[in-house]
Design an enzyme around this catalytic site. Structure first.
Site, PDB file in Angstrom:
ATOM      1  N   SER A  44      -0.296   2.869  -5.973  1.00  0.00           N
ATOM      2  CA  SER A  44      -0.953   4.132  -5.639  1.00  0.00           C
ATOM      3  C   SER A  44      -1.580   4.825  -6.839  1.00  0.00           C
ATOM      4  CB  SER A  44       0.038   5.087  -4.962  1.00  0.00           C
ATOM      5  OG  SER A  44       1.172   5.296  -5.784  1.00  0.00           O
ATOM      6  N   ASP A  55       1.036  15.711  -5.364  1.00  0.00           N
ATOM      7  CA  ASP A  55       2.045  15.658  -4.311  1.00  0.00           C
ATOM      8  C   ASP A  55       3.385  15.344  -4.967  1.00  0.00           C
ATOM      9  OD1 ASP A  55       2.128  12.895  -4.729  1.00  0.00           O
ATOM     10  OD2 ASP A  55       1.181  12.381  -2.831  1.00  0.00           O
ATOM     11  N   HIS A  91       2.634  11.926  -7.296  1.00  0.00           N
ATOM     12  CA  HIS A  91       1.348  11.538  -7.865  1.00  0.00           C
ATOM     13  C   HIS A  91       0.680  12.709  -8.567  1.00  0.00           C
ATOM     14  CE1 HIS A  91       2.262   8.840  -4.463  1.00  0.00           C
ATOM     15  NE2 HIS A  91       1.863   7.911  -5.314  1.00  0.00           N
TER      16      HIS A  91
END
Length: 371
Positions: free
Chosen positions: A45, A335, A338
């Site tokens: 990610s 978030d 991240h």
């Protein structure tokens, strides 16, 4: 002052023009040849530019408020804006590198690079199986790209592109976290040291495959200080707010052994060159000293729920309610796990031009300049 404002504007416009040209140019051999060193991206990610938009998974970020800062719409990037690799592409005078699975990628795009990363992916197929594109599958997709280049350009020109390209990897963190949130027979049946060696071994075997196809220049981040990320602060109910010792133990093992593995590859493979950024140190310092880097909050997500907004409900994920901060630029984390675009840009600067004790033995700028 006016000149300092003008240069970023020119750089941005140039990047957009390159992106348009890479999509619209005609498909003949002359158009496919470029002097730009390509950028191929693999991982999780931290680098996923939207591949998970195109697979059957709940591990997606193609909804508001992701993408709100730069793109003004969700792209699938797990951030409010650009990723580290987006900034690296801009610095290398490349268009933003699109997801491999994005429809409409032309052969001409291949000469600038592609992004194979998948949010949630690991080096092990056992990590979040069936919901992500694991590293081995990403490698297989790259092999298809290699075949396309050879078919379009011939072996010699394709080899030139692949040997000049830079290959960036961010992989391993999901492998280390997966056993903490799900049953993992591989983890339970091995010592922590042996498990970490499996993760690193799967990674280096992919690197060797890329090398066999012509890759010579590689960029890496070591494992970030995720033991102190918002979700880890919630792992011990009796000690909310403290960095997770079990997570730290696995991360430290990986970060100790991974440089040795890269050194072995450099000794084994002629022409193998790499840049390894000490992401653990750069992230931990920002967590502990946010104001030093222009942040107000270092241990809480901008978007999420629960203590430290450490529960990953950003954007109403899984139908749950969430909170969203007023000023994303005040936050290190966007978030629960991240980073914000602002943080990504800072890390990208260190990856691109950091000194050897920060990014070494090469930095990305030096790798792109190597012929």
């Amino acid at each position: 002052m006016e000149r300092s404002r003008l240069f970023p504007t020119i750089l941005f416009l140039f990047t957009i023009i390159l992106s348009i040209n890479s999509i619209n140019c005609t498909e003949n051999d002359n158009d496919l040849v470029t002097d730009q060193a390509a950028l191929f991206v693999f991982g999780d990610s931290l680098f996923d530019a939207g591949n998970n938009n195109y697979i059957n998974t709940t591990t997606r970020s193609n909804f508001f408020p992701y993408g709100q800062t730069f793109f003004k719409f969700p792209t699938g990037r797990v951030s409010d804006g650009r990723l580290i690799t987006d900034f690296i592409a801009e610095k290398a005078w490349l268009p933003l590198i699109p997801p491999n699975l994005q429809p409409g990628n032309s052969n001409s795009q291949l000469t600038y690079g592609l992004n194979f990363a998948s949010a949630g992916a690991g080096a092990l197929v056992e990590t979040f199986p069936g919901t992500v594109i694991d590293l081995g599958t990403q490698l297989n997709s790259f092999k298809n790209v290699e075949r396309s280049l050879r078919s379009a350009l011939g072996d010699a020109e394709a080899k030139k592109i692949l040997s000049r390209a830079v290959y960036m990897f961010s992989i391993g963190s999901n492998d280390l976290f997966f056993p903490l949130v799900a049953n993992s027979s591989l983890f339970q049946s091995n010592t922590k040291e042996r498990f970490v060696d499996f993760v690193i071994g799967n990674t280096t075997s992919v690197l060797e495959e890329v090398y066999k196809m012509g890759g010579r220049k590689f960029g890496f981040l070591n494992m970030g200080a995720y033991e102190c990320a918002p979700p880890s602060l919630l792992l011990d109910p009796a000690n909310i707010g403290s960095c997770s010792k079990p997570v730290a133990e696995l991360i430290n093992l990986h970060n100790k052994r991974f440089p040795d593995a890269l050194n072995q590859l450099q000794r084994k493979l002629s022409g193998f060159r790499y840049a390894l950024h000490d992401y653990h140190t750069s992230l931990l310092d920002r967590i502990n000293n946010p104001s030093k880097y222009g942040f107000k909050v270092g241990q809480m997500g901008c978007c999420g729920s629960g203590p430290f907004r450490g529960i990953n409900t950003c954007g109403g994920r899984m139908g749950q309610s969430y909170e969203l901060c007023e000023n994303v630029n005040d936050y290190l984390f966007f978030d629960s796990s991240h980073l914000t675009e602002k943080a990504h840009q800072q890390v990208a600067e260190l990856v691109w031009s950091g000194p050897p004790n920060v990014t070494g033995p090469y930095n990305l700028k030096a790798l792109f300049e190597l012929n």
